[in-house]
Design an enzyme around this catalytic site. Structure first.
Site, short mmCIF file in Angstrom:
data_model
loop_
_atom_site.label_atom_id
_atom_site.label_comp_id
_atom_site.label_asym_id
_atom_site.label_seq_id
_atom_site.Cartn_x
_atom_site.Cartn_y
_atom_site.Cartn_z
N HIS A 1 -46.72 65.93 1.14
CA HIS A 1 -45.60 65.25 0.51
C HIS A 1 -45.44 63.89 1.16
CE1 HIS A 1 -43.66 69.47 -0.42
NE2 HIS A 1 -44.85 69.31 -0.98
N TYR B 1 -62.88 51.32 0.35
CA TYR B 1 -62.77 52.67 0.89
C TYR B 1 -61.91 53.58 0.02
CZ TYR B 1 -65.32 50.96 4.84
OH TYR B 1 -66.31 50.41 5.62
N GLU C 1 -48.22 77.54 -3.25
CA GLU C 1 -49.02 76.58 -4.00
C GLU C 1 -50.48 77.03 -4.18
OE1 GLU C 1 -47.25 74.54 -5.34
OE2 GLU C 1 -46.03 73.27 -4.04
#
Length: 216
Positions: free
Chosen positions: A96, A121, A75
């Site tokens: 994931h 937040y 990746e």
């Protein structure tokens, strides 16, 4: 301890923390961190975040050449796209994580802002999170999709895959990732409920007070 050794230890420590809390599993997910000389540390391909050996974390040059450690995650194009388009990026985390992936499958989410404004937040740490389409893992087109955002997003959610978050340093990226997963969980828990989200005026107050990147 040298910069590279300390950074490798930090990656292994925070990766294990996320793994132990179920934010990632098996050999899924990857982390990168930019060193002061512009080179990158990247978690190795096929490795588990729960059992990383700091010495085997990949060290790659700015050109992508392996300098030491094991071969990096496939990746890499996804990570480098953030470094190329956001100058303040010091680390990138890709997981994931279950609730974020589940949210990416829902048919009625806003692709320009997948997280509802449930808490201050979520807005403060993430800004607007863009939903990107499905790509085969490792496809360089994922990096192209991130570059297409022109550095305007700190976080994206890959459909049927998982979230990616960039931060000024590794702690900031991890904390923002945890906030993304927590907000995704809240969103799923509240589906079918007339929940009271923050209204536009409240969102504006948060954005102005904290100086959030809130891209239109």
């Amino acid at each position: 301890m040298s910069e590279i050794s300390a950074a490798r230890e930090q990656i292994a420590l925070l990766a294990k923390s996320m793994f132990d809390r179920g934010l990632t599993h098996g050999s899924s997910g990857n982390i990168s961190l930019r060193l002061s000389d512009g080179t990158l540390l990247v978690t190795p391909t096929g490795s588990s975040m729960g059992t990383l050996d700091p010495a085997r974390i990949s060290h790659i040059s700015e050109a992508g050449d392996l300098l030491s450690g094991d071969n990096p995650t496939k990746e890499i194009p996804l990570h480098t796209a953030f470094y190329e388009t956001r100058q303040k990026t010091g680390a990138v985390v890709h997981l994931h994580s279950c609730h974020s992936v589940a949210l990416s499958l829902c048919p009625d989410i806003d692709p320009d802002n997948v997280l509802p404004p449930l808490t201050a937040y979520g807005i403060m740490q993430l800004g607007k999170v863009k939903l990107l389409p499905f790509f085969v893992p490792g496809d360089p087109a994922m990096g192209d999709a991130v570059r297409g955002l022109a550095g305007k997003r700190t976080a994206v959610l890959l459909a049927n895959h998982g979230p990616v978050v960039a931060g000024k340093d590794l702690e900031a990226a991890v904390y923002a990732m945890e906030e993304l997963e927590a907000t995704a969980r809240l969103a799923l828990l509240l589906r079918g409920v007339a929940a009271t989200s923050l209204n536009p005026e409240q969102i504006s107050r948060v954005v102005k007070r904290i100086d959030v990147e809130w891209t239109e």
